[in-house]
Design a protein around this motif. Structure first.
Motif, PDB file in Angstrom:
ATOM      1  N   GLY A 196       0.990  -1.188   0.085  1.00 18.57           N
ATOM      2  CA  GLY A 196      -0.004  -0.163   0.038  1.00 18.57           C
ATOM      3  C   GLY A 196       0.699   1.271   0.017  1.00 18.57           C
ATOM      4  N   PHE A 197       0.191   2.424   0.784  1.00 22.66           N
ATOM      5  CA  PHE A 197       0.681   3.649   0.695  1.00 22.66           C
ATOM      6  C   PHE A 197       1.152   4.427  -0.340  1.00 22.66           C
ATOM      7  CE2 PHE A 197       1.756   1.772   4.842  1.00 22.66           C
ATOM      8  CZ  PHE A 197       1.094   2.920   5.872  1.00 22.66           C
ATOM      9  N   ILE A 198       1.527   3.802  -1.445  1.00 19.51           N
ATOM     10  CA  ILE A 198       2.234   4.251  -2.739  1.00 19.51           C
ATOM     11  C   ILE A 198       1.157   4.143  -3.670  1.00 19.51           C
ATOM     12  CG2 ILE A 198       3.779   4.207  -4.398  1.00 19.51           C
ATOM     13  CD1 ILE A 198       5.992   3.001  -2.437  1.00 19.51           C
ATOM     14  N   GLY A 199       0.566   5.538  -4.344  1.00 17.45           N
ATOM     15  CA  GLY A 199      -0.150   5.632  -5.782  1.00 17.45           C
ATOM     16  C   GLY A 199      -1.489   5.343  -5.153  1.00 17.45           C
ATOM     17  N   THR A 200      -2.436   5.720  -6.306  1.00 16.93           N
ATOM     18  CA  THR A 200      -3.784   5.529  -6.048  1.00 16.93           C
ATOM     19  C   THR A 200      -4.151   4.112  -5.798  1.00 16.93           C
ATOM     20  OG1 THR A 200      -4.118   7.273  -7.836  1.00 16.93           O
ATOM     21  CG2 THR A 200      -6.002   5.972  -7.183  1.00 16.93           C
ATOM     22  N   TRP A 201      -4.988   3.889  -5.037  1.00 19.09           N
ATOM     23  CA  TRP A 201      -5.455   2.567  -4.384  1.00 19.09           C
ATOM     24  C   TRP A 201      -4.395   1.777  -3.558  1.00 19.09           C
ATOM     25  CZ3 TRP A 201      -6.344   2.959  -9.754  1.00 19.09           C
ATOM     26  CH2 TRP A 201      -7.499   3.579 -10.203  1.00 19.09           C
ATOM     27  N   GLY A 202      -3.305   2.565  -3.487  1.00 14.48           N
ATOM     28  CA  GLY A 202      -2.158   1.946  -2.915  1.00 14.48           C
ATOM     29  C   GLY A 202      -1.628   0.816  -3.665  1.00 14.48           C
ATOM     30  N   GLU A 203      -1.597   0.789  -4.891  1.00 11.19           N
ATOM     31  CA  GLU A 203      -1.333  -0.093  -5.773  1.00 11.19           C
ATOM     32  C   GLU A 203       0.204   0.078  -6.687  1.00 11.19           C
ATOM     33  OE1 GLU A 203      -3.588  -2.293  -8.720  1.00 11.19           O
ATOM     34  OE2 GLU A 203      -5.270  -1.928  -7.321  1.00 11.19           O
ATOM     35  N   ASN A 204       0.954   1.246  -6.146  1.00  5.82           N
ATOM     36  CA  ASN A 204       2.270   1.387  -6.465  1.00  5.82           C
ATOM     37  C   ASN A 204       2.281   1.576  -7.788  1.00  5.82           C
ATOM     38  OD1 ASN A 204       4.660  -0.084  -4.038  1.00  5.82           O
ATOM     39  ND2 ASN A 204       2.226   0.224  -3.898  1.00  5.82           N
ATOM     40  N   TYR A 205       1.264   2.380  -8.576  1.00  6.98           N
ATOM     41  CA  TYR A 205       1.494   2.544  -9.997  1.00  6.98           C
ATOM     42  C   TYR A 205       1.087   4.089 -10.153  1.00  6.98           C
ATOM     43  CZ  TYR A 205       1.207   1.880 -14.951  1.00  6.98           C
ATOM     44  OH  TYR A 205       1.488   1.876 -16.392  1.00  6.98           O
ATOM     45  N   TYR A 206       0.287   4.554 -10.101  1.00  6.72           N
ATOM     46  CA  TYR A 206      -0.124   6.140 -10.389  1.00  6.72           C
ATOM     47  C   TYR A 206       0.133   6.869  -9.165  1.00  6.72           C
ATOM     48  CZ  TYR A 206      -2.913   4.381 -14.042  1.00  6.72           C
ATOM     49  OH  TYR A 206      -3.363   3.871 -15.515  1.00  6.72           O
ATOM     50  N   THR A 207       1.359   7.546  -9.376  1.00  6.91           N
ATOM     51  CA  THR A 207       2.052   8.001  -7.985  1.00  6.91           C
ATOM     52  C   THR A 207       2.488   9.465  -8.282  1.00  6.91           C
ATOM     53  OG1 THR A 207       3.688   7.748  -6.189  1.00  6.91           O
ATOM     54  CG2 THR A 207       4.040   6.481  -8.304  1.00  6.91           C
ATOM     55  N   ASP A 208       2.357  10.439  -7.295  1.00 12.18           N
ATOM     56  CA  ASP A 208       3.019  11.549  -7.499  1.00 12.18           C
ATOM     57  C   ASP A 208       4.433  11.882  -6.977  1.00 12.18           C
ATOM     58  OD1 ASP A 208       0.507  12.799  -8.450  1.00 12.18           O
ATOM     59  OD2 ASP A 208      -0.082  13.173  -6.193  1.00 12.18           O
ATOM     60  N   TYR A 209       4.930  10.697  -6.309  1.00 11.49           N
ATOM     61  CA  TYR A 209       6.292  11.085  -5.472  1.00 11.49           C
ATOM     62  C   TYR A 209       7.168   9.690  -5.701  1.00 11.49           C
ATOM     63  CZ  TYR A 209       3.759  14.512  -2.959  1.00 11.49           C
ATOM     64  OH  TYR A 209       3.119  15.772  -2.725  1.00 11.49           O
ATOM     65  N   PHE A 210       6.790   8.695  -6.466  1.00 20.09           N
ATOM     66  CA  PHE A 210       7.393   7.404  -6.586  1.00 20.09           C
ATOM     67  C   PHE A 210       7.803   7.087  -7.746  1.00 20.09           C
ATOM     68  CE2 PHE A 210       5.735   7.626  -2.006  1.00 20.09           C
ATOM     69  CZ  PHE A 210       6.831   7.206  -1.380  1.00 20.09           C
ATOM     70  N   GLY A 211       7.681   7.877  -8.872  1.00 23.00           N
ATOM     71  CA  GLY A 211       7.937   7.476 -10.207  1.00 23.00           C
ATOM     72  C   GLY A 211       6.613   7.029 -10.847  1.00 23.00           C
ATOM     73  N   ASP A 212       6.065   7.869 -11.660  1.00 22.52           N
ATOM     74  CA  ASP A 212       4.917   7.511 -12.531  1.00 22.52           C
ATOM     75  C   ASP A 212       5.264   6.786 -13.635  1.00 22.52           C
ATOM     76  OD1 ASP A 212       2.613   7.589 -13.650  1.00 22.52           O
ATOM     77  OD2 ASP A 212       2.205   9.601 -13.650  1.00 22.52           O
ATOM     78  N   ALA A 213       5.097   5.388 -13.626  1.00 23.75           N
ATOM     79  CA  ALA A 213       5.394   4.635 -14.720  1.00 23.75           C
ATOM     80  C   ALA A 213       4.259   4.545 -15.848  1.00 23.75           C
ATOM     81  CB  ALA A 213       5.538   3.274 -14.299  1.00 23.75           C
ATOM     82  N   SER A 214       3.282   5.284 -15.955  1.00 24.07           N
ATOM     83  CA  SER A 214       2.194   5.311 -16.529  1.00 24.07           C
ATOM     84  C   SER A 214       2.754   6.222 -17.758  1.00 24.07           C
ATOM     85  CB  SER A 214       0.829   5.785 -16.184  1.00 24.07           C
ATOM     86  OG  SER A 214       0.788   7.111 -15.775  1.00 24.07           O
ATOM     87  N   SER A 215       1.828   6.165 -18.825  1.00 23.67           N
ATOM     88  CA  SER A 215       1.910   7.398 -20.008  1.00 23.67           C
ATOM     89  C   SER A 215       1.767   8.810 -19.510  1.00 23.67           C
ATOM     90  CB  SER A 215       1.146   6.941 -21.253  1.00 23.67           C
ATOM     91  OG  SER A 215      -0.285   6.853 -20.888  1.00 23.67           O
ATOM     92  N   ASN A 216       1.492   8.671 -18.250  1.00 18.02           N
ATOM     93  CA  ASN A 216       0.997  10.397 -17.906  1.00 18.02           C
ATOM     94  C   ASN A 216       2.214  10.929 -17.307  1.00 18.02           C
ATOM     95  OD1 ASN A 216      -1.645  10.261 -18.000  1.00 18.02           O
ATOM     96  ND2 ASN A 216      -2.105   9.486 -15.936  1.00 18.02           N
ATOM     97  N   GLY A 217       3.254   9.860 -16.988  1.00 23.62           N
ATOM     98  CA  GLY A 217       4.454  10.360 -16.433  1.00 23.62           C
ATOM     99  C   GLY A 217       5.552   9.950 -17.358  1.00 23.62           C
ATOM    100  N   GLN A 218       6.591   9.136 -16.628  1.00 23.83           N
ATOM    101  CA  GLN A 218       7.978   8.882 -17.160  1.00 23.83           C
ATOM    102  C   GLN A 218       7.973   7.470 -17.894  1.00 23.83           C
ATOM    103  OE1 GLN A 218       9.966   9.590 -13.666  1.00 23.83           O
ATOM    104  NE2 GLN A 218      10.195   7.470 -12.989  1.00 23.83           N
ATOM    105  N   SER A 219       6.681   6.866 -17.855  1.00 27.16           N
ATOM    106  CA  SER A 219       6.663   5.541 -18.558  1.00 27.16           C
ATOM    107  C   SER A 219       7.642   4.580 -18.130  1.00 27.16           C
ATOM    108  CB  SER A 219       6.769   5.844 -20.044  1.00 27.16           C
ATOM    109  OG  SER A 219       5.737   6.645 -20.396  1.00 27.16           O
TER     110      SER A 219
END
Length: 507
Positions: free
Chosen positions: A181-204
């Motif tokens: 938990g803790f990291i990202g939306t739903w705590g799923e460690n994916y869509y996050t403001d602080y721990f590296g956004d691996a989605s196409s919204n961020g650095q991928s």
């Protein structure tokens, strides 16, 4: 000499189905007892379909004892075509509004109340802490969810874990496992403001510092729990890069039999796959997210192989999330649902989501199997026991069981032989030298000789097998003991399993 002859006699009688008398000499009589397997679904601790719940810091809904007790009986699932019984409660703790300030004392006190309620009700919790469960749509590349997502910076996450540590330690008895938990939306460690956004919204992809930051959070969670409790991560690569470093390849070595149940970090990190059989790589579960010097890339085969091997000895659970991957996520023979549960060693699954996928198992005819086989399911096959002994003898027993479930038990618990005098109820408890966390799917044999305690009284003693909880707070509570999948063995009042044999101790 008598003990040596006894053991030899025992070995010679394996496979017999009646009382055997030694041809000569003063050998104890031994008897083989066979058992009838049960096909019933019944509650057992730390496995099966879990019930979902959520609460918020400033709008806290306490768990209710009677509702939790009811979960142990078969209940219909709202909006679904199936019913389940449950001993696990997934608990979302939503920390919304506390992204930049400490958790209040009232929240910590409410957590303790929830744990106490679970203890009384005979269930265990799967906690996950998250700052947001909201996806805000917008004009970003992903569309349905756009930044800022609303999670918290690392320093605040670590502060919150530090606040929670005493509670997690104090209430570990009713924590089946903890999700990262803790990291990202739903705590799923994916869509996050602080721990590296691996989605196409961020650095991928994820950079070295992102992996390092995630590793710090995981380390803090492992240290917040006692060493006998596991933390589940969302992606297998999170474990690999925590254990082996940021350059760890997808082919990194899985946990070995020798390393299992050692209660070090490698043996304490399991998985929650929240998109079970949703696509070829389960919506990014089996994907290489790169690092500062390597790109994000497909690695499904390598990560599936790693997950399958590693999950033999760590906790695995999650939920289904999409019915688009049909027929693959259906029952056999059209699909491979049961095969996947077995190969990936699943112990629990969300009873509520995704009901479309789960409903297909009901209509497809495999839901009953899945309900029975999630996690462990231990069946007594036969046992060989002495008929009578003297107080100077050892009691040598051999018990054959089979785990027909998908996984081994993931938390430690003792395995005990109990002798209980039939007229007085006097009990003597002996512990088998075995590690239940290595009881994989397949055959299990308990074979051990126990020295009777000095001063044991003559009498007729029932033989029972007991698999209680490890923790003193729960070990006398039958709801937390393991019921074997056999007819006419379970004692609901004690949590013991009858071996259906009486041994006579004679002076």
């Amino acid at each position: 000499m008598k003990h040596t002859q006894w053991i030899l006699g025992l070995l010679l009688t394996v496979g017999c189905t009646k009382t055997n008398h030694a041809d000569e000499g003063n050998h104890p009589e031994v008897k083989q007892v066979t058992y009838i397997e049960s096909k019933a679904d019944f509650p057992n601790p730390e496995r099966g379909f879990y019930r979902y719940s959520e609460t918020r810091v400033d709008d806290y809904n306490l768990l209710e004892e009677e509702e939790l007790k009811g979960y142990r009986d078969v209940q219909n699932i709202t909006g679904a075509g199936y019913s389940v019984l449950s001993t696990l409660v997934f608990r979302y703790f939503i920390l919304e509004g506390y992204n930049n300030k400490p958790l209040p004392a009232t929240f910590l006190e409410n957590f303790k109340k929830d744990a106490a309620t679970a203890r009384k009700a005979g269930v265990k919790l799967i906690p996950r802490f998250t700052y947001t469960v909201t996806s805000n749509a917008g004009s970003c590349p992903e569309g349905f969810i756009c930044p800022p997502y609303g999670d918290a910076p690392k320093n605040m996450v670590l502060q919150h874990i530090s606040q929670l540590k005493p509670l997690l330690q104090e209430n570990a008895d009713v924590i089946a496992c903890l999700q990262m938990g803790f990291i990202g939306t739903w705590g799923e460690n994916y869509y996050t403001d602080y721990f590296g956004d691996a989605s196409s919204n961020g650095q991928s992809k994820l950079l070295n510092n992102n992996w390092a930051d995630r590793g710090e959070v995981l380390k803090a969670l492992l240290e917040a729990l006692p060493p006998d409790r596991m933390v589940q991560v969302r992606y297998p690569q999170v474990k690999q890069r925590y254990i082996y470093g940021v350059n760890a390849p997808a082919s990194s070595a899985a946990l070995t039999t020798e390393e299992a149940a050692q209660e070090n970090d490698k043996a304490r990190i399991g998985y929650h796959n929240d998109c079970f059989l949703a696509s070829a790589n389960d919506y990014g579960t089996y994907e290489d997210y790169g690092n500062s010097s390597s790109p994000r890339k497909e690695a499904t085969t390598a990560f599936r192989n790693y997950f399958s091997m590693d999950s033999r000895y760590v906790v695995v659970g999650g939920e289904t999330c999409s019915d688009d991957y049909s027929p693959q996520n259906d029952c056999e023979p059209a699909g491979k649902a049961e095969q996947e549960f077995g190969e990936m060693h699943y112990s629990f699954l969300n009873a509520h989501y995704n009901a479309e996928v789960n409903n297909d198992w009901q209509t497809g005819g495999c839901m009953d199997n899945i309900k029975r086989k999630l996690g462990y399911r231990l069946v007594l096959k036969d046992g060989t026991f002495p008929d009578k002994v003297t107080p100077n003898d050892s009691v040598a027993v051999m018990i054959n069981l089979q785990n027909v479930g998908y996984a081994a038990p993931y938390n430690p618990r003792p395995v005990q032989l109990i002798l209980r005098e039939k007229s007085t109820g006097e009990k003597h408890v002996f512990e088998f030298n075995t590690e239940i966390r290595t009881w994989l799917t397949g055959s299990i044999q308990l074979k051990q000789a126990f020295r009777l305690p000095a001063g044991i009284k003559a009498g007729s003693y029932e033989m029972l097998l007991n698999l209680p909880d490890k923790y003193a707070s729960l070990k006398e509570m039958p709801a937390f003991s393991v019921q074997l999948a056999n007819e006419q063995v379970w004692e609901p009042a004690t949590g013991y399993n009858q071996l259906n044999h009486t041994i006579n101790i004679q002076n």
